[in-house]
Design a protein around this motif. Structure first.
Motif, PDB file in Angstrom:
ATOM      1  N   LEU A  40      40.574  44.418  39.017  1.00 21.35           N
ATOM      2  CA  LEU A  40      40.889  43.570  37.966  1.00 21.35           C
ATOM      3  C   LEU A  40      39.582  43.048  37.916  1.00 21.35           C
ATOM      4  O   LEU A  40      39.304  42.781  36.678  1.00 21.35           O
ATOM      5  N   TYR A 117      43.296  41.169  29.187  1.00 21.44           N
ATOM      6  CA  TYR A 117      44.318  40.943  30.395  1.00 21.44           C
ATOM      7  C   TYR A 117      45.586  40.260  30.718  1.00 21.44           C
ATOM      8  O   TYR A 117      46.249  39.387  29.474  1.00 21.44           O
ATOM      9  N   LEU A 319      44.120  44.479  31.813  1.00 19.52           N
ATOM     10  CA  LEU A 319      44.187  44.488  32.928  1.00 19.52           C
ATOM     11  C   LEU A 319      45.394  43.848  32.732  1.00 19.52           C
ATOM     12  O   LEU A 319      45.953  42.707  32.384  1.00 19.52           O
ATOM     13  N   ASP A 321      47.881  42.109  35.658  1.00 21.97           N
ATOM     14  CA  ASP A 321      47.731  41.974  37.028  1.00 21.97           C
ATOM     15  C   ASP A 321      48.956  40.948  37.887  1.00 21.97           C
ATOM     16  O   ASP A 321      49.400  39.582  37.193  1.00 21.97           O
TER      17      ASP A 321
END
Length: 379
Positions: A40, A117, A319, A321
């Protein structure tokens, strides 16, 4: 935007990783330290020229190596190709080259691959300091407006110079009046333009935010977004012109000159602004429950997605995470179904692939990749 190929060299524990992601959901799983987040980070470097984490470029270089390289190929919504190669060597400037072999500046890359993200650190947007919320707004505006990004870069440089001048006086008790006036005027000119554009953004973005929160919660909770410009009274209730904002700042510069010289730093301006998030008429940072904070954060991310989609006419790459460590099953499912229904390319990391629980109709849109010590294996 669709990333069709990603190559990573000497980035953390990835020595030479070549990846062909699918157009929808790409799931990277493996134990902690296997290199999931680095995938990422590589996408972030390709889109933003830097990682979304707090790590420096030097810290990203694999131990024993002197540089890292990220190379990405993508297609936009018109199926036009886009290529970018970013190389960072220790103690040198980052080298950025496009598919035509042209050297680029970071500001010429940001926004070409719109990125969104979500990571554990992002929870600070709703519960952390004003700086976290300013950074959130700046990252959206920087990807959607080249003019804003240029202004922001210039403002930071001028602020650094003005602070250096103030610090110089504090240390040596020597005041350069002409330099002070010059840097103050430049700072106020740029600051006023930043404030105008942030205010316009918040005014437009709040409807995206409220709509997203309503979609997530299905509750009667009332959420709002306000822009509190530092030292400018009742800013959210008034539509000040740029000239009026400059006048406020000049008065504040005069009033705070003694304090600034004593402390060696600038004590007014957009670097101290607040983007106030409210829930049920209270300040979210102070009164929101843990569950409300999570819903507010997801609403902001959903709103960011829709806003960039509308402004750029390009589907952002997402993204995610380690979101399972922060979100419950319900909110995680909301996020996954959102990105899948929008057919956006998504990169997600987790330790256990069995945590992915989604509608059967979406399973054909998922590709799993296992990671072990920086080695990626498609499953």
């Amino acid at each position: 935007m669709l990333i069709t190929r990603l190559q990573i060299s000497n980035l953390r524990n990835h020595s030479d990783t070549k990846l062909v992601p699918n157009a929808n959901l790409n799931v990277f799983y493996g134990p902690n330290g296997s290199g999931k987040t680095t995938i990422l980070e590589a996408v972030s470097i390709a889109g933003l020229t830097k990682t979304f984490t707090s790590s420096s470029d030097a810290a990203l270089i694999q131990q024993g190596k002197k540089e890292y390289i990220v190379n990405a190929e993508a297609l936009n919504h018109l199926d036009l190709p886009y290529k970018i190669n970013i190389e960072y060597r220790l103690n040198q400037k980052k080298q950025i080259v496009n598919g035509n072999g042209e050297n680029l500046l970071p500001k010429e890359v940001i926004g070409q691959i719109p990125l969104i993200y979500l990571s554990p650190d992002q929870k600070n947007i709703t519960g952390g300091s004003p700086e976290n919320r300013r950074d959130f707004v700046d990252r959206i505006l920087s990807q959607s407006s080249r003019l804003y990004l240029d202004l922001l870069i210039k403002l930071r440089k001028v602020l650094k110079q003005r602070n250096a001048l103030l610090s110089k006086f504090k240390q040596k008790e020597y005041f350069e009046a002409s330099s002070y006036e010059s840097w103050t005027n430049m700072f106020i000119e740029l600051a006023s333009q930043i404030v105008i554009r942030r205010a316009e953004f918040v005014n437009n973005f709040k409807d995206y935010f409220k709509s997203a929160y309503s979609e997530i919660t299905n509750k009667s909770e009332e959420v709002e977004l306000f822009y509190d410009a530092n030292t400018i009274p009742n800013f959210d209730e008034n539509k000040y012109s740029q000239e009026e904002i400059k006048e406020f700042y000049h008065k504040k510069a005069e009033l705070r000159r003694t304090a600034e010289l004593a402390r060696g730093q600038t004590l007014f301006g957009p670097q101290k602004d607040e983007i106030r998030i409210q829930i049920n008429k209270g300040i979210a940072r102070e009164i929101a429950s843990q569950g409300q904070h999570k819903s507010l954060l997801i609403a902001l991310i959903f709103a960011e997605f829709e806003y960039l989609l509308d402004l750029k006419n390009e589907v952002p790459v997402v993204l995610l995470d380690d979101i399972f460590s922060e979100l419950d099953d319900y909110r995680t499912s909301l996020v996954l179904e959102k990105v899948l229904s929008k057919e956006t390319q998504t990169f997600i990391t987790l330790t256990n692939p069995e945590l992915i629980k989604i509608n059967e109709n979406f399973k054909e849109k998922i590709t799993f990749f296992e990671l072990k010590e920086g080695i990626v294996t498609k499953k």
